[in-house]
Design an enzyme around this catalytic site. Structure first.
Site, mmCIF file in Angstrom:
data_model
loop_
_atom_site.group_PDB
_atom_site.id
_atom_site.type_symbol
_atom_site.label_atom_id
_atom_site.label_comp_id
_atom_site.label_asym_id
_atom_site.label_seq_id
_atom_site.Cartn_x
_atom_site.Cartn_y
_atom_site.Cartn_z
ATOM 1 N N TYR A 102 0.873 -1.175 0.000
ATOM 2 C CA TYR A 102 0.000 0.000 0.000
ATOM 3 C C TYR A 102 0.917 1.236 0.000
ATOM 4 C CZ TYR A 102 -2.750 3.747 2.084
ATOM 5 O OH TYR A 102 -3.329 4.949 2.362
ATOM 6 N N ASP A 109 0.715 -7.869 6.518
ATOM 7 C CA ASP A 109 -0.484 -7.035 6.469
ATOM 8 C C ASP A 109 -1.561 -7.886 5.792
ATOM 9 O OD1 ASP A 109 -2.509 -5.313 5.631
ATOM 10 O OD2 ASP A 109 -1.144 -3.627 5.317
HETATM 11 C C1 3LM Z 1 -6.571 2.049 -0.091
HETATM 12 N N1 3LM Z 1 -5.570 1.487 1.983
HETATM 13 O O1 3LM Z 1 -7.529 2.545 -0.694
HETATM 14 P P1 3LM Z 1 -5.782 2.959 7.195
HETATM 15 N N2 3LM Z 1 -2.657 -1.582 4.682
HETATM 16 C C2 3LM Z 1 -3.296 -1.753 3.509
HETATM 17 C C3 3LM Z 1 -4.157 -0.755 3.035
HETATM 18 O O2 3LM Z 1 -4.775 -0.953 1.880
HETATM 19 C C4 3LM Z 1 -4.334 0.420 3.802
HETATM 20 C C5 3LM Z 1 -3.664 0.555 5.013
HETATM 21 C C6 3LM Z 1 -2.824 -0.461 5.428
HETATM 22 C C7 3LM Z 1 -6.306 2.399 1.317
HETATM 23 C C8 3LM Z 1 -6.713 3.565 1.898
HETATM 24 S S1 3LM Z 1 -5.766 5.524 0.324
HETATM 25 C C9 3LM Z 1 -5.794 7.220 0.620
HETATM 26 C C10 3LM Z 1 -7.064 4.819 1.290
HETATM 27 C C11 3LM Z 1 -3.074 -2.993 2.727
HETATM 28 C C12 3LM Z 1 -5.215 1.537 3.339
HETATM 29 C C13 3LM Z 1 -3.819 1.779 5.887
HETATM 30 O O3 3LM Z 1 -4.794 3.776 7.979
HETATM 31 O O4 3LM Z 1 -6.846 2.358 8.068
HETATM 32 O O5 3LM Z 1 -6.316 3.713 6.028
HETATM 33 O O6 3LM Z 1 -4.994 1.683 6.623
HETATM 34 O O7 3LM Z 1 -5.829 1.192 -0.621
#
Ligand code: 3LM
Length: 390
Positions: free
Chosen positions: A108, A177
């Site tokens: 990510y 993850d």
């Molecule tokens: C997304 N992803 O749209 P939060 N690990 C993974 C993730 O996909 C994400 C996180 C951790 C997305 C968020 S992009 C602006 C929006 C595999 C987040 C982080 O902190 O709860 O958003 O998680 O791919």
């Protein structure tokens, strides 16, 4: 309780001893009365059980932590206000200046961004082991390896048992993850991975209405992550959000089955469409790691699909995305509603163009989070949007 469906409903939750309430009460309180100075001192010294302050621990959050520890097959878990807070707490709780963190990409964009923007500023060297392979990338300074069980956005997998074995032989910690798979599809600890991490914001919540993160593993590893991430950094999850996650997880296995069914149908449809150059979905026989996916993933191949258009340009992606009606154009994933996004300009805009290129995040790549709507309606929406894209 041997079946995940049963544990998703019951683990960590008991009727409230005071009132008999079946749903875990939202303990909306900052502090907890301890009666006497002596009892307070004993709780603060860890000599008596009891809650002190909701930044450290809270009963609603504790129920969620117990449920997720159970589902991941872990001794313990600690919840945070976001997936990113969980990631930063793992880094700050377990790494020191001079340590190296190696990752197998893609990740990510926000995770790689955090490693580089914060980790490197505090003296943690970040090593991208994707090209060279893990064994060749570990050095005496490597302390942690980070992987995603299904990568964002290109839906690649890693052989978790192999990753764990290579790292363990060198005394290196491993973190997976598991956001895209959830414990319904894979439980990383069963393969020897040390910590399973989630953005609960996605499938665990499932309804696009709560932000949270969690890390599950041994008591010995969770304790410093908890102490740093909650006690020192203050990234605690609110009891209101914990309640939403507790409720969401009860239906997680049912929702995941529907996500997997819908995504498989959508992936097959896209694979046969003339405007589409390639579809990334581990359930397709054409996926380069289909055999590994069959071995690793239980009960389905996930709800995420990515595809590249024949005309691999941002304008072509925009033309398709802007015509979608049922899919909402938004980042995030794992909601009951279907979502579509253009990773290069959104989720992976935090990393450099070179990293995007290395990870196949091209300008024509579209990512779908397939919701639980009827697959026929989703395919009709895509068919309409793709009609002029050939
Ligand atoms: C997304 N992803 O749209 P939060 N690990 C993974 C993730 O996909 C994400 C996180 C951790 C997305 C968020 S992009 C602006 C929006 C595999 C987040 C982080 O902190 O709860 O958003 O998680 O791919």
């Amino acid at each position: 309780m041997t079946h995940l469906r049963t544990r998703a409903v019951h683990a960590g939750q008991h009727p409230d001893p005071g009132t008999g309430a079946i749903a875990t009460p939202i303990s909306q309180t900052t502090a907890f009365g301890y009666g006497t100075l002596e009892h307070g001192a004993a709780i603060f010294a860890g000599e008596a059980p009891g809650y002190r302050y909701s930044r450290f621990a809270n009963p609603t959050v504790a129920a969620l932590e117990a449920k997720m520890a159970d589902l991941e097959g872990a001794q313990a878990a600690v919840a945070f206000s976001s997936g990113t807070a969980a990631t930063s707490s793992v880094l700050l709780g377990l790494l020191n200046p001079g340590d190296e963190i190696a990752f197998l990409g893609p990740l990510y964009g926000g995770t790689e961004g955090l490693f580089r923007a914060v980790g490197e500023r505090f003296g943690i060297r970040v090593v991208d082991a994707t090209q060279q392979g893990l064994a060749a990338s570990l050095t005496p300074a490597t302390r942690m390896v980070w992987v995603e069980t299904l990568t964002n956005p290109s839906l690649r997998l890693h052989d978790l048992a192999e990753v764990a074995a290579i790292a363990k032989a060198r005394g290196v910690l491993t973190v997976a993850d598991n956001t895209f798979c959830t414990p319904c599809l894979v439980r990383p600890l069963a393969y020897g991975i040390d910590l399973a991490m989630h953005s609960m914001t996605k499938y665990l919540g499932g309804h696009g209405d709560a932000t949270g993160g969690i890390v599950a593993g041994s008591v010995a590893l969770i304790a410093p992550v908890r102490k740093t991430g909650l006690g020192h950094v203050g990234g605690n999850l609110s009891p209101q959000e914990a309640f939403l996650f507790l409720r969401g997880i009860k239906t997680l296995p049912l929702r995941m089955a529907a996500h997997c069914e819908g995504a498989a149908a959508v992936a097959h449809f896209l694979a046969g469409h003339p405007a589409v150059r390639v579809v990334h979905y581990p359930g397709l026989a054409s996926h380069p790691q289909h055999a590994l996916a069959r071995r690793l993933l239980q009960g389905g191949f996930g709800g995420m699909v990515a595809f590249e258009l024949v005309r691999n340009e941002r304008s072509a992606a925009a033309a398709v995305l802007n015509r979608l009606q049922l899919f909402t154009q938004a980042v995030s994933l794992g909601d009951v509603d279907s979502l579509a996004c253009h990773p290069a300009s959104t989720t992976h805009s935090f990393v450099t163009a070179a990293v995007r290129a290395q990870n196949g995040v091209t300008e024509g790549l579209i990512r779908l989070s397939v919701g639980i709507e009827h697959p026929d309606d989703l395919m009709a929406d895509l068919e309409h949007a793709l009609r002029h894209a050939v």
